[in-house]
Motif scaffolding. Structure first.
Motif, PDB file in Angstrom:
ATOM      1  N   VAL A 177       0.844  -1.209   0.000  1.00 60.55           N
ATOM      2  CA  VAL A 177       0.000   0.000   0.000  1.00 60.55           C
ATOM      3  C   VAL A 177       0.873   1.252   0.000  1.00 60.55           C
ATOM      4  N   LEU A 178       1.913   1.262   0.823  1.00 57.46           N
ATOM      5  CA  LEU A 178       2.818   2.417   0.872  1.00 57.46           C
ATOM      6  C   LEU A 178       3.529   2.619  -0.467  1.00 57.46           C
ATOM      7  N   ARG A 179       3.974   1.517  -1.081  1.00 57.25           N
ATOM      8  CA  ARG A 179       4.664   1.615  -2.375  1.00 57.25           C
ATOM      9  C   ARG A 179       3.725   2.102  -3.464  1.00 57.25           C
ATOM     10  N   GLU A 180       2.535   1.531  -3.543  1.00 60.94           N
ATOM     11  CA  GLU A 180       1.604   1.896  -4.606  1.00 60.94           C
ATOM     12  C   GLU A 180       1.056   3.310  -4.436  1.00 60.94           C
ATOM     13  N   ALA A 181       1.053   3.820  -3.213  1.00 59.51           N
ATOM     14  CA  ALA A 181       0.638   5.201  -2.985  1.00 59.51           C
ATOM     15  C   ALA A 181       1.759   6.182  -3.330  1.00 59.51           C
ATOM     16  N   GLY A 182       2.982   5.681  -3.508  1.00 56.39           N
ATOM     17  CA  GLY A 182       4.108   6.544  -3.853  1.00 56.39           C
ATOM     18  C   GLY A 182       4.881   7.048  -2.658  1.00 56.39           C
ATOM     19  N   LEU A 183       4.615   6.497  -1.471  1.00 58.56           N
ATOM     20  CA  LEU A 183       5.305   6.946  -0.270  1.00 58.56           C
ATOM     21  C   LEU A 183       6.683   6.321  -0.092  1.00 58.56           C
ATOM     22  N   ILE A 184       6.837   5.095  -0.549  1.00 56.14           N
ATOM     23  CA  ILE A 184       8.128   4.430  -0.436  1.00 56.14           C
ATOM     24  C   ILE A 184       8.540   3.835  -1.777  1.00 56.14           C
ATOM     25  N   ALA A 185       9.833   3.619  -1.907  1.00 55.95           N
ATOM     26  CA  ALA A 185      10.388   2.875  -3.041  1.00 55.95           C
ATOM     27  C   ALA A 185      10.933   1.576  -2.475  1.00 55.95           C
ATOM     28  N   GLN A 186      10.683   0.477  -3.171  1.00 54.39           N
ATOM     29  CA  GLN A 186      11.193  -0.814  -2.746  1.00 54.39           C
ATOM     30  C   GLN A 186      12.090  -1.390  -3.834  1.00 54.39           C
ATOM     31  N   THR A 187      13.218  -1.925  -3.418  1.00 55.51           N
ATOM     32  CA  THR A 187      14.142  -2.580  -4.331  1.00 55.51           C
ATOM     33  C   THR A 187      14.662  -3.847  -3.674  1.00 55.51           C
ATOM     34  N   TYR A 188      15.040  -4.801  -4.498  1.00 57.14           N
ATOM     35  CA  TYR A 188      15.628  -6.026  -3.975  1.00 57.14           C
ATOM     36  C   TYR A 188      17.135  -5.862  -3.861  1.00 57.14           C
ATOM     37  N   ARG A 189      17.684  -6.305  -2.748  1.00 55.79           N
ATOM     38  CA  ARG A 189      19.133  -6.402  -2.531  1.00 55.79           C
ATOM     39  C   ARG A 189      19.360  -7.847  -2.092  1.00 55.79           C
ATOM     40  N   GLY A 190      19.776  -8.667  -3.039  1.00 58.96           N
ATOM     41  CA  GLY A 190      19.880 -10.096  -2.746  1.00 58.96           C
ATOM     42  C   GLY A 190      18.487 -10.642  -2.479  1.00 58.96           C
ATOM     43  N   THR A 191      18.313 -11.223  -1.306  1.00 64.40           N
ATOM     44  CA  THR A 191      16.998 -11.770  -0.957  1.00 64.40           C
ATOM     45  C   THR A 191      16.163 -10.789  -0.136  1.00 64.40           C
ATOM     46  N   ALA A 192      16.743  -9.659   0.222  1.00 65.57           N
ATOM     47  CA  ALA A 192      16.031  -8.672   1.048  1.00 65.57           C
ATOM     48  C   ALA A 192      15.315  -7.651   0.169  1.00 65.57           C
ATOM     49  N   LYS A 193      14.141  -7.256   0.619  1.00 65.50           N
ATOM     50  CA  LYS A 193      13.421  -6.168  -0.037  1.00 65.50           C
ATOM     51  C   LYS A 193      13.679  -4.914   0.793  1.00 65.50           C
ATOM     52  N   MET A 194      14.334  -3.942   0.160  1.00 66.77           N
ATOM     53  CA  MET A 194      14.716  -2.713   0.855  1.00 66.77           C
ATOM     54  C   MET A 194      13.679  -1.628   0.617  1.00 66.77           C
ATOM     55  N   ASN A 195      13.476  -0.796   1.629  1.00 73.05           N
ATOM     56  CA  ASN A 195      12.469   0.256   1.600  1.00 73.05           C
ATOM     57  C   ASN A 195      13.120   1.608   1.843  1.00 73.05           C
ATOM     58  N   ALA A 196      12.755   2.590   1.039  1.00 71.95           N
ATOM     59  CA  ALA A 196      13.259   3.951   1.197  1.00 71.95           C
ATOM     60  C   ALA A 196      12.090   4.922   1.050  1.00 71.95           C
ATOM     61  N   LEU A 197      12.109   5.957   1.833  1.00 70.88           N
ATOM     62  CA  LEU A 197      11.088   6.995   1.774  1.00 70.88           C
ATOM     63  C   LEU A 197      11.283   7.830   0.515  1.00 70.88           C
ATOM     64  N   ARG A 198      10.213   8.117  -0.191  1.00 69.45           N
ATOM     65  CA  ARG A 198      10.283   8.973  -1.385  1.00 69.45           C
ATOM     66  C   ARG A 198      10.060  10.430  -0.970  1.00 69.45           C
ATOM     67  N   GLY A 199      10.853  10.877  -0.027  1.00 68.68           N
ATOM     68  CA  GLY A 199      10.695  12.201   0.550  1.00 68.68           C
ATOM     69  C   GLY A 199      10.791  13.338  -0.443  1.00 68.68           C
ATOM     70  N   ALA A 200      11.750  13.282  -1.357  1.00 68.34           N
ATOM     71  CA  ALA A 200      11.929  14.375  -2.327  1.00 68.34           C
ATOM     72  C   ALA A 200      10.726  14.471  -3.262  1.00 68.34           C
ATOM     73  N   ASP A 201      10.218  13.327  -3.707  1.00 66.19           N
ATOM     74  CA  ASP A 201       9.036  13.339  -4.577  1.00 66.19           C
ATOM     75  C   ASP A 201       7.831  13.909  -3.839  1.00 66.19           C
ATOM     76  N   LEU A 202       7.652  13.483  -2.597  1.00 62.24           N
ATOM     77  CA  LEU A 202       6.501  13.955  -1.818  1.00 62.24           C
ATOM     78  C   LEU A 202       6.613  15.441  -1.517  1.00 62.24           C
ATOM     79  N   GLU A 203       7.822  15.896  -1.224  1.00 63.93           N
ATOM     80  CA  GLU A 203       8.017  17.324  -0.932  1.00 63.93           C
ATOM     81  C   GLU A 203       7.747  18.167  -2.164  1.00 63.93           C
ATOM     82  N   GLN A 204       8.149  17.698  -3.333  1.00 65.48           N
ATOM     83  CA  GLN A 204       7.903  18.464  -4.551  1.00 65.48           C
ATOM     84  C   GLN A 204       6.407  18.535  -4.865  1.00 65.48           C
ATOM     85  N   LEU A 205       5.713  17.429  -4.672  1.00 65.86           N
ATOM     86  CA  LEU A 205       4.281  17.395  -4.989  1.00 65.86           C
ATOM     87  C   LEU A 205       3.417  18.080  -3.934  1.00 65.86           C
ATOM     88  N   PHE A 206       3.731  17.815  -2.671  1.00 68.98           N
ATOM     89  CA  PHE A 206       2.901  18.286  -1.559  1.00 68.98           C
ATOM     90  C   PHE A 206       3.807  18.922  -0.501  1.00 68.98           C
TER      91      PHE A 206
END
Length: 120
Positions: A74-103
């Protein structure tokens, strides 16, 4: 596609879709933030600092793994976080710059309000 927006990530035949910055909608952001568990994930990512990535297992969520996966989706599809795979782990990062630019100021206001509410 916006060059600063995360592109879909495909690993082992699985794709993680991320909305382009222009497709992030305020109603979806607010709906995602309305859940206390998802808000706690965002608070933790924001506290980790800009550009920080945390794996899903770094979050001690009081729900089953499948429910946890749902909340991250839900967080990823709303655009709040970005998720990427690092090996077997799914990493999560806040899309702060995108959110700040939009809102501008929205994320800071929500996180500040959540901190005040927790302090009560």
């Amino acid at each position: 596609m916006n060059p600063s927006a995360p592109a879909p990530v495909t690993v082992a035949g699985r794709t993680l879709d991320h909305p382009d910055r222009e497709r992030i909608r305020l109603d979806q952001v607010l709906q995602a933030l309305a859940d206390p568990l998802r808000l706690s994930v965002l608070r933790r990512l924001a506290a980790a600092g800009p550009g920080a990535e945390l794996s899903c297992s770094d979050f001690d969520l009081p729900v089953s793994k499948s429910t946890s996966t749902h909340h991250f989706r839900v967080l990823r599809e709303a655009g709040l976080i970005a998720q990427t795979y690092r090996g077997t782990a799914k990493m999560n990062a806040l899309r702060g710059a995108d959110l700040e630019q939009l809102f501008p100021g929205l994320l800071d206001a929500v996180l500040s309000a959540a901190a005040r509410e927790r302090a009560r």
